[in-house]
Design a protein around this motif. Structure first.
Motif, short mmCIF file in Angstrom:
data_model
loop_
_atom_site.label_atom_id
_atom_site.label_comp_id
_atom_site.label_asym_id
_atom_site.label_seq_id
_atom_site.Cartn_x
_atom_site.Cartn_y
_atom_site.Cartn_z
N TYR A 120 0.83 -1.21 0.00
CA TYR A 120 0.00 0.00 0.00
C TYR A 120 0.87 1.26 0.00
O TYR A 120 0.70 2.15 -0.82
N LYS A 121 1.85 1.33 0.93
CA LYS A 121 2.67 2.53 1.04
C LYS A 121 3.53 2.76 -0.21
O LYS A 121 3.73 3.89 -0.64
N GLY A 122 4.04 1.66 -0.77
CA GLY A 122 4.94 1.82 -1.91
C GLY A 122 4.24 1.78 -3.24
O GLY A 122 4.89 1.69 -4.28
N ARG A 123 2.91 1.82 -3.23
CA ARG A 123 2.17 1.70 -4.48
C ARG A 123 2.15 3.03 -5.20
O ARG A 123 1.48 3.97 -4.78
N ALA A 124 2.89 3.12 -6.28
CA ALA A 124 2.88 4.34 -7.09
C ALA A 124 1.73 4.27 -8.07
O ALA A 124 1.40 3.20 -8.58
N PRO A 125 1.05 5.39 -8.35
CA PRO A 125 -0.07 5.37 -9.29
C PRO A 125 0.34 4.77 -10.63
O PRO A 125 1.34 5.17 -11.22
N GLY A 126 -0.42 3.77 -11.07
CA GLY A 126 -0.19 3.16 -12.37
C GLY A 126 0.90 2.12 -12.39
O GLY A 126 1.20 1.54 -13.42
N SER A 127 1.50 1.82 -11.22
CA SER A 127 2.56 0.82 -11.18
C SER A 127 2.02 -0.53 -10.80
O SER A 127 0.92 -0.65 -10.29
N ALA A 149 -17.20 7.13 1.23
CA ALA A 149 -16.92 8.45 0.68
C ALA A 149 -16.88 9.48 1.81
O ALA A 149 -17.31 9.22 2.92
N PRO A 150 -16.31 10.68 1.54
CA PRO A 150 -16.23 11.72 2.58
C PRO A 150 -17.59 12.03 3.17
O PRO A 150 -18.61 12.04 2.49
N GLU A 151 -17.62 12.29 4.47
CA GLU A 151 -18.87 12.53 5.16
C GLU A 151 -19.47 13.90 4.85
O GLU A 151 -20.51 14.26 5.37
N THR A 152 -18.77 14.68 4.00
CA THR A 152 -19.34 15.95 3.58
C THR A 152 -20.54 15.76 2.67
O THR A 152 -21.37 16.65 2.54
N THR A 153 -20.62 14.59 2.03
CA THR A 153 -21.73 14.34 1.12
C THR A 153 -22.66 13.23 1.61
O THR A 153 -23.76 13.10 1.12
N THR A 227 -11.20 -0.80 -6.98
CA THR A 227 -10.52 0.19 -7.82
C THR A 227 -9.49 0.97 -7.01
O THR A 227 -9.58 1.06 -5.78
N ASP A 228 -8.52 1.54 -7.71
CA ASP A 228 -7.51 2.36 -7.05
C ASP A 228 -8.15 3.51 -6.29
O ASP A 228 -7.68 3.90 -5.21
N GLU A 229 -9.21 4.08 -6.87
CA GLU A 229 -9.86 5.22 -6.23
C GLU A 229 -10.40 4.85 -4.84
O GLU A 229 -10.38 5.67 -3.92
N GLN A 230 -10.89 3.63 -4.70
CA GLN A 230 -11.41 3.21 -3.40
C GLN A 230 -10.30 3.11 -2.36
O GLN A 230 -10.54 3.20 -1.17
N LEU A 231 -9.07 2.91 -2.81
CA LEU A 231 -7.96 2.76 -1.88
C LEU A 231 -7.19 4.06 -1.65
O LEU A 231 -6.21 4.08 -0.90
N GLU A 232 -7.63 5.15 -2.28
CA GLU A 232 -6.93 6.41 -2.11
C GLU A 232 -7.09 6.96 -0.69
O GLU A 232 -6.19 7.61 -0.15
N ASP A 233 -8.25 6.73 -0.11
CA ASP A 233 -8.53 7.29 1.22
C ASP A 233 -8.21 6.22 2.26
O ASP A 233 -8.84 5.18 2.30
N GLU A 234 -7.23 6.47 3.12
CA GLU A 234 -6.78 5.45 4.08
C GLU A 234 -7.89 4.93 5.00
O GLU A 234 -8.01 3.72 5.18
N PRO A 235 -8.73 5.79 5.62
CA PRO A 235 -9.80 5.26 6.48
C PRO A 235 -10.77 4.36 5.73
O PRO A 235 -11.26 3.38 6.27
N GLN A 236 -11.04 4.70 4.47
CA GLN A 236 -11.95 3.87 3.70
C GLN A 236 -11.35 2.49 3.46
O GLN A 236 -12.04 1.47 3.56
N ALA A 237 -10.05 2.43 3.14
CA ALA A 237 -9.41 1.15 2.92
C ALA A 237 -9.43 0.31 4.19
O ALA A 237 -9.68 -0.89 4.18
#
Length: 415
Positions: A120-127, A149-153, A227-237
């Protein structure tokens, strides 16, 4: 440590058995219609007799809990002694990174372990990421994490799919194994010819024979694409991994403990173990049939029942039992009522076949030997996941399920 070195447990078990027998005698007087007019061993009208039955049942509940607590202390004492012997034989291990200071590693959740991993830490986008292996104890309690997703929405609340909870896993003692199978010896011949012998007389010959038994470690596994997008936010992962994947494995294991058919790669569940006893309900009330099953376990299985498993629809019949004049045996509708019967812990499990209950000495004659707890691995090297921006998260566990003495368990049919 032997039971003889733990006299409080033996005394409590004896008292529990005696109280169970007394209450069974009252139910036998009442008959299948629960006619309190036929009960001569208790004074008063129906209401007074039912109140006395409830009082005695509450006493059984307390005794049952006391026996469970004493058995737990007995098990802990045994493990402590075993650990001391192991430490004496191998010496004290050096402190490892992550130790709490007592020689035990500090606990990390699935999500904490994952987001701190190199994958996770060493995962570069697209690698193409490397595989991370995370091993966690099987019985670890999972807590609900954050939303996707963020609690703002959104509120952040995730309403999980209505599915069967974990129900029976915790009544099976858990151990660990480093082998591909659990191999043990079963005493299959016990001929006791011991007898009084005259001076210079011939000693009578006894016989013992042991048979090797083996139960294979099996694997339960699953995976999810993310998807990568789902893993972008650490608390969500963290929330994602903490909840659903481990739950899926434990839910499947929970069902296998009861109904696994034993055909590889399935575990052999309790209802498919050869040699377990059976008690038909027949015209008996359900409590009477359960007590008769307990008696079979004591007499034939030479064991002490520790728990009873019911389908919720079958337990409903017990909870709603009434006398001929309409008084609820297990407490009025305004009361929660006991989750115990004859002092035994009751587990409501809709994974068990409806109209069939199970009673047994789970504490002493069943075991879930864990070869590996829940193991989580992550990679984007699966299929075309790299070019589609996806991660494959897989999880599995390996364990063997052993019922050492089949006669220490009994099904109750026709509920």
């Amino acid at each position: 440590m032997t039971v003889m070195e733990f006299p409080r447990l033996k005394e409590a078990e004896g008292k529990l058995a005696a109280k169970q027998k007394e209450l069974h005698g009252i139910f036998a007087e009442a008959g299948p219609d629960m006619d309190m007019g036929k009960v001569k061993s208790l004074p008063g009208d129906s209401a007074a007799k039912v109140a006395e039955i409830r009082s005695r049942n509450e006493e059984l509940d307390d005794l049952g809990k006391q026996v469970e607590e004493l058995k737990s202390l007995y098990d802990i004492a045994g493990r402590v002694q075993s650990q001391r012997r192991e430490d004496a034989g191998h010496g004290e291990a050096g402190a490892e990174q992550g130790d709490t200071g007592s020689g035990r590693k500090a606990f990390k959740s699935f999500g904490d372990s994952f987001v701190e991993s190199k994958a996770y830490k060493g995962r570069a986008p697209g690698s193409v990421g490397e595989v991370a292996t995370i091993e966690v104890e099987l019985k670890t309690l999972m807590e609900t994490g954050a939303g996707w997703a963020p609690e703002t929405t959104r509120t952040g609340k995730v309403v999980e799919y209505a599915t069967r909870p974990i129900q029976v896993t915790d009544i099976i003692p858990h151990t660990t194994t480093s082998q591909a199978a659990v191999v043990y010896m079963e005493e299959t011949t016990f001929t006791n010819a011991a007898a009084e012998t005259a001076e210079a007389g011939t000693y009578p010959e006894s016989a013992l024979a042991l048979t090797e038994r083996s139960v294979t470690v099996r694997k339960i596994a699953t995976w999810l694409p993310v998807t990568d997008e789902q893993l972008e936010d650490e608390p969500q992962a963290r929330g994602y991994i903490n909840n659903r994947l481990p739950f899926m494995l434990r839910q499947r294991l929970d069902g296998q403990i009861l109904t696994g058919d034993g055909s590889a790669p399935n575990l052999r569940g309790l209802l498919n173990v050869s040699g377990i006893q059976t008690q038909a309900k027949g015209a008996d009330p359900i409590p009477d049939a359960v007590y008769k099953a307990m008696t079979k376990i004591r007499v034939t299985g030479r064991a002490t029942p520790t728990a009873a498993v019911f389908h919720p629809n079958d337990w409903q019949e017990v909870r709603l039992l009434r006398t001929t004049d309409g008084i609820y045996i297990w407490g009025s509708p305004t009361e929660t009522g006991p989750e115990r019967i004859w002092g035994l812990r009751v587990v409501q499990a809709d994974g068990i076949t409806e109209n069939t209950g199970a009673v047994g000495d789970f504490a002493n004659f069943s075991e879930l030997a864990v070869r590996r707890g829940v193991d989580v691995q992550v990679t984007n090297a699966h299929s075309d996941f790299f070019i589609k921006g996806k991660q494959a998260i897989r999880a599995d566990l390996r364990a063997a399920l052993v019922f050492y003495r089949p006669a220490a368990f009994c099904t109750v049919t026709g509920l």
